[in-house]
Motif scaffolding. Structure first.
Motif, PDB file in Angstrom:
ATOM      1  N   ARG A   2       0.825  -1.206   0.000  1.00 17.81           N
ATOM      2  CA  ARG A   2       0.000   0.000   0.000  1.00 17.81           C
ATOM      3  C   ARG A   2       0.861   1.258   0.000  1.00 17.81           C
ATOM      4  N   ALA A   5       2.334   1.764  -3.420  1.00 16.09           N
ATOM      5  CA  ALA A   5       1.291   2.225  -4.339  1.00 16.09           C
ATOM      6  C   ALA A   5       0.970   3.696  -4.104  1.00 16.09           C
ATOM      7  N   GLU A   6       0.796   4.074  -2.858  1.00 14.89           N
ATOM      8  CA  GLU A   6       0.453   5.463  -2.540  1.00 14.89           C
ATOM      9  C   GLU A   6       1.549   6.432  -2.928  1.00 14.89           C
ATOM     10  N   LEU A   9       2.441   5.561  -7.422  1.00 11.84           N
ATOM     11  CA  LEU A   9       1.411   5.594  -8.468  1.00 11.84           C
ATOM     12  C   LEU A   9       0.649   6.906  -8.390  1.00 11.84           C
ATOM     13  N   GLU A  13      -5.237   7.923 -10.601  1.00 17.04           N
ATOM     14  CA  GLU A  13      -5.279   6.606 -11.240  1.00 17.04           C
ATOM     15  C   GLU A  13      -5.479   5.511 -10.197  1.00 17.04           C
ATOM     16  N   LEU A  14      -4.813   5.648  -9.067  1.00 13.28           N
ATOM     17  CA  LEU A  14      -4.899   4.653  -7.996  1.00 13.28           C
ATOM     18  C   LEU A  14      -6.341   4.489  -7.511  1.00 13.28           C
ATOM     19  N   LEU A  17      -8.309   2.081  -9.747  1.00 13.20           N
ATOM     20  CA  LEU A  17      -7.842   0.699  -9.877  1.00 13.20           C
ATOM     21  C   LEU A  17      -8.433  -0.212  -8.809  1.00 13.20           C
ATOM     22  N   GLU A  21      -5.558  -4.796  -9.701  1.00 14.53           N
ATOM     23  CA  GLU A  21      -4.900  -3.940 -10.691  1.00 14.53           C
ATOM     24  C   GLU A  21      -3.810  -3.097 -10.038  1.00 14.53           C
ATOM     25  N   SER A  22      -4.092  -2.617  -8.853  1.00 15.45           N
ATOM     26  CA  SER A  22      -3.105  -1.833  -8.106  1.00 15.45           C
ATOM     27  C   SER A  22      -1.869  -2.679  -7.803  1.00 15.45           C
ATOM     28  N   ARG A  25       0.211  -3.122 -10.924  1.00 12.89           N
ATOM     29  CA  ARG A  25       0.953  -1.897 -11.238  1.00 12.89           C
ATOM     30  C   ARG A  25       2.168  -1.751 -10.324  1.00 12.89           C
TER      31      ARG A  25
END
Length: 157
Positions: A2, A5-6, A9, A13-14, A17, A21-22, A25
Motif C-alpha cells: 500500500r 502504491a500510494e 502511483l 489513477e490509484l 484501480l 490492478e493496483s 501496477r
C-alpha cells in the motif's frame, strides 16, 4: 504494498484501480521513490524486483537487505540513513550508480561492491576520514576491472 502504491502511483489513477490492478501496477514499477518516509527496513521491496531505480534516501535504514532478486537495478540511492556496512550489494550485476553518502559506513571493501558500478558516492561516512581510503578504493576497483576483463578474454579463447 500500500505504501509503495500510494507513493509511486498517480493518486487519481490509484483511485480507479481495483486491488488486483493496483498490485499488478506496483509489481511492474521500474522507479521506486520511497524517500523521507522514516522506513526502517527494506522488507517488502522484493515485490518490485523489476525496478531499475530505487530512491530510499532520508530514512532509518540500518542495513541493505531484500535486493536478492533485483536483476535490473541500475540506480540506488541510500543516502542519509544509518547504514554501517555495504553488505547485500555485490550480486547486483547491473548496478551502475550507488549513493550511500551521509551514513555510518566505517569500511568500504571493494569486494562488497558490484563490478558493474560506474559511480559511487560515499562522502560524509567514517570511512572517508582515512587519508588513503579513496586511493585504496580506486586501486581495488581498477584491480577488479582488470581481473574481470582478463577472465572474460580467457573465457572466449
Amino acid at each position: 504494498m500500500r505504501l509503495i502504491a500510494e507513493r509511486c502511483l498517480d493518486k487519481a489513477e490509484l483511485e480507479q484501480l481495483s486491488a488486483e490492478e493496483s498490485a499488478e501496477r506496483v509489481i511492474g514499477l521500474t522507479h521506486l521513490r520511497l524517500d523521507r518516509l522514516r522506513i526502517g527496513s527494506m522488507d517488502g521491496l522484493e515485490l518490485c524486483n523489476g525496478a531499475t531505480h530505487i530512491h530510499l534516501q532520508h530514512n532509518l535504514l540500518r542495513e541493505i537487505e531484500s535486493l536478492d532478486f533485483f536483476n535490473a537495478l541500475q540506480f540506488l540511492v541510500l543516502a542519509h540513513n544509518q547504514l554501517e556496512a555495504l553488505d547485500g550489494l555485490a550480486h547486483l550485476a547491473t548496478l551502475q550508480y550507488l549513493d550511500v553518502s551521509f551514513n555510518r559506513i566505517a569500511d568500504a571493501p571493494v569486494q562488497k561492491l558490484p563490478t558493474s558500478l560506474k559511480a559511487l558516492d560515499l562522502h560524509d561516512n567514517p570511512c572517508c576520514e582515512s587519508p588513503d581510503y579513496r586511493a585504496r578504493l580506486i586501486a581495488g576497483l581498477e584491480r577488479r576491472t582488470r581481473t574481470r576483463t582478463r577472465t572474460r578474454a580467457g573465457a572466449g579463447a
